[in-house]
Design an enzyme around this catalytic site. Structure first.
Site, mmCIF file in Angstrom:
data_model
loop_
_atom_site.group_PDB
_atom_site.id
_atom_site.type_symbol
_atom_site.label_atom_id
_atom_site.label_comp_id
_atom_site.label_asym_id
_atom_site.label_seq_id
_atom_site.Cartn_x
_atom_site.Cartn_y
_atom_site.Cartn_z
ATOM 1 N N LYS A 1 -9.777 13.092 8.198
ATOM 2 C CA LYS A 1 -9.136 12.725 9.417
ATOM 3 C C LYS A 1 -9.239 14.213 10.491
ATOM 4 O O LYS A 1 -9.016 15.234 10.188
ATOM 5 C CB LYS A 1 -7.833 12.154 9.296
ATOM 6 C CG LYS A 1 -7.706 10.739 8.827
ATOM 7 C CD LYS A 1 -6.242 10.317 8.649
ATOM 8 C CE LYS A 1 -6.395 9.135 7.932
ATOM 9 N NZ LYS A 1 -6.934 7.968 8.888
ATOM 10 N N LYS B 1 0.949 -1.161 0.077
ATOM 11 C CA LYS B 1 0.041 -0.072 0.090
ATOM 12 C C LYS B 1 0.797 1.133 0.122
ATOM 13 O O LYS B 1 1.704 1.351 0.889
ATOM 14 C CB LYS B 1 -0.969 0.091 1.240
ATOM 15 C CG LYS B 1 -1.634 1.331 1.247
ATOM 16 C CD LYS B 1 -2.640 1.153 2.759
ATOM 17 C CE LYS B 1 -3.115 2.754 2.898
ATOM 18 N NZ LYS B 1 -3.938 3.044 4.038
ATOM 19 N N ARG C 1 -7.906 -0.415 1.534
ATOM 20 C CA ARG C 1 -8.715 -1.592 1.047
ATOM 21 C C ARG C 1 -9.157 -1.549 -0.442
ATOM 22 O O ARG C 1 -9.013 -2.718 -1.024
ATOM 23 C CB ARG C 1 -9.688 -2.129 1.934
ATOM 24 C CG ARG C 1 -10.681 -1.295 2.017
ATOM 25 C CD ARG C 1 -11.711 -1.541 3.334
ATOM 26 N NE ARG C 1 -10.810 -1.050 4.417
ATOM 27 C CZ ARG C 1 -11.493 -1.120 5.781
ATOM 28 N NH1 ARG C 1 -12.759 -1.633 6.028
ATOM 29 N NH2 ARG C 1 -10.938 -0.524 6.687
#
Ligand code: BES
Ligand code: MN
Ligand code: ZN
Length: 508
Positions: A282, A270, A356
């Site tokens: 965030k 990743k 993901r």
């Protein structure tokens, strides 16, 4: 810095520092290694005077006494047991070499490693860990400092050996240790880079540079965001939409196997060069740490680098899946439904669960290489930090032997993992009202549900392991975070062992 194996009977006037370890129980036998009577006497007296041997890691630094054969002597207490633990050994090595670093006039060190007894560990292991530990101590990232304070390096580290067998084993350990530590260093250098420089394109350039450096053995394919879209990797494609630093997927092929057509080991990293969370922004507290969200790609790069340097008898493919997850007027939104490369549709419930999305497409895509094993490495979930802290990497696999071997490799090089489950039952957490899957689960077990999400995109017949390094990729230090270089040691050790013993992992 050089590591040199020194025969027991060689002329030893060259060293300016001698390092000895003493256990309480073998104070006397320790002197066998020395034939200098005067030195023996003096040492013995000192040690008894100081009564310091009992405490592990106690150091006695004796210097510039003219009557000694060595200008400096470092004596280390190893405790009152017969053996040191792995960790204590590392602690001792660190302490000793930090001390030596302070006394920068010391250039040539003589080390009696055989004096450091460690349970079930041989000379090979001691040298490997010695090199790893010293490389760690001397690592320095000063690319952006105007005044470059360079670490004063020891010039030569002589390791005393006693026979031909030790010479052979030691040479191998030095060869492996040095090349793997180089991979760790390269990985750290990339991970520590700031996100304004280390973009997805930067990774692509790094990958491409391997082609020139290792002609014939390596070839590299680069896919830009248009190619990613064209291939149908829409989940991956969407993550990068918000940024002008477009996504790049770099695929490094290393052909080292004796049999040209041998199935490759596929490594996927990743490489989110910055993760703001996207539209699901965030909190700004510690957000800067998200520059390390590409540590998976950096470690995969480091691991294939050492594999190439070691000429491993393997075919390896390393895929650096790089993107930037930020807010822009094209950013993908919560609520989007995206058709992945596999054909499965995913509803985006949280744009911060971007790792993901990138990985799922690469996991399906890499099937075309007919992988022997798939290994993915990602700073995937904050939840993995909650579960395992920064001690162990979270490991998930569809194959027990593979997990077992990773566990062993991790222990070998002190870059450990811990196995967590991916039971089918967790799939219910990933249901979506309108698509095949959602990318986010409100339930607990966040590291597991992320891994379960990934598992939906891996062919069940292919042995696969997922490493969640969210907790282990970085180290908290005084002024924030630094890269730990993990899990390059783990990956390299696994690859090294796999090249020596061809293991077949069967998924049935
Ligand atoms: N890159 C983060 C995970 C992370 C967090 C790594 C802290 C290192 C330190 C990942 O993309 C992320 O944001 N994960 C979310 C997933 C959630 C939205 C399902 C998380 O863990 O909070
Ligand atoms: Mn995220
Ligand atoms: Zn992320």
């Amino acid at each position: 810095m050089k590591f040199i194996l020194e025969n027991y009977n060689s002329e030893d006037n060259l060293y300016d520092c001698l390092i000895l370890g003493f256990f309480k129980n073998n104070l006397n036998s320790s002197y066998e290694i020395e034939n200098d009577v005067l030195l023996k006497k003096k040492l013995k007296k000192k040690i008894i005077e100081e009564k310091f041997v009992n405490k592990i890691g106690n150091i006695l630094f004796i210097n510039s006494d003219k009557s000694f054969k060595y200008k400096n002597i470092i004596i280390v207490g190893c405790g009152n047991k017969k053996f040191l633990s792995d960790r204590k050994y590392v602690k001792i090595i660190k302490k000793v070499f930090l001390l030596i670093q302070k006394h920068c006039y010391i250039k040539n060190v003589l080390l009696y490693l055989m004096k450091f007894n460690i349970k079930e560990r041989d000379l090979y292991w001691k040298i490997r860990i010695l090199i790893k530990t010293i490389s760690e101590i001397y690592y320095c990232f000063n690319k952006f400092k105007s005044k470059k304070v360079k670490n004063k390096l020891v010039k030569n580290i002589f390791i005393k050996i006693f026979n031909q067998n030790e010479f052979n084993i030691g040479s191998q350990a030095i060869y492996h240790g040095k090349n793997i530590s180089l991979g760790v260093k390269i990985s750290k250098d990339i991970s520590n880079m700031p996100p304004n420089i280390c973009t997805p394109k930067y990774f692509a350039k790094k990958a491409k540079s391997l082609e020139n450096k290792f002609r014939k053995k390596v070839h590299v394919e680069i896919f830009d965001s248009k190619d990613i879209k064209k291939l149908g990797m829409n989940a991956y494609y969407n993550v990068g939409l918000g940024s002008n630093n477009k996504s790049f997927m770099s695929i490094i092929h290393y052909n080292g196997a004796k049999e040209k057509n041998e199935k490759p080991i596929v490594l996927i990293g990743k490489g989110v060069t910055f993760d703001t969370g996207g539209i699901c922004l965030k909190n700004s507290l510690d957000m800067y740490e998200m520059k390390y969200d590409m540590s998976g790609a950096a470690s995969v790069f480091g691991a294939i680098f050492s594999a190439i340097k070691l000429n491993l008898n393997l075919n390896i493919i390393a895929i650096l899946a790089c993107s930037e997850n930020i807010i822009g007027n094209k950013s993908f939104l919560p609520g989007y439904v995206i058709k992945t490369f596999s054909g499965k549709t995913v509803e985006i419930l949280d744009t911060d669960a971007e790792g993901r999305l990138i990985l799922c497409d690469v996991l399906s895509y890499c099937k075309k290489f007919n992988p022997k094993i798939i290994i993915d490495v990602a700073t995937l979930t904050g939840d993995c930090i909650t579960s395992l802290g920064n001690l162990a990497t979270g490991a998930f696999s569809n194959n027990n032997e593979l997990i077992y071997d990773f566990n062993e490799s991790g222990k070998d090089v002190m870059d450990i993992i811990w196995n967590l489950p991916i039971f089918e039952e967790y799939k219910k957490y990933l249901k979506s009202n309108i698509a095949d899957l959602s990318n986010f689960s409100k339930n607990s077990a966040g590291a597991i549900t992320a891994a379960v999400f990934l598992s939906c995109f891996v062919d069940k017949r292919i042995p696969w392991i997922h490493l969640d390094i969210a907790g282990t990729a970085t180290l908290k230090v005084r002024h924030g975070y630094v890269s730990s270089g993990r899990p390059v040691d783990l990956l390299s050790q696994f690859l090294l062992k796999n090249s020596l013993i061809d293991t077949i992992y069967n998924n049935s």
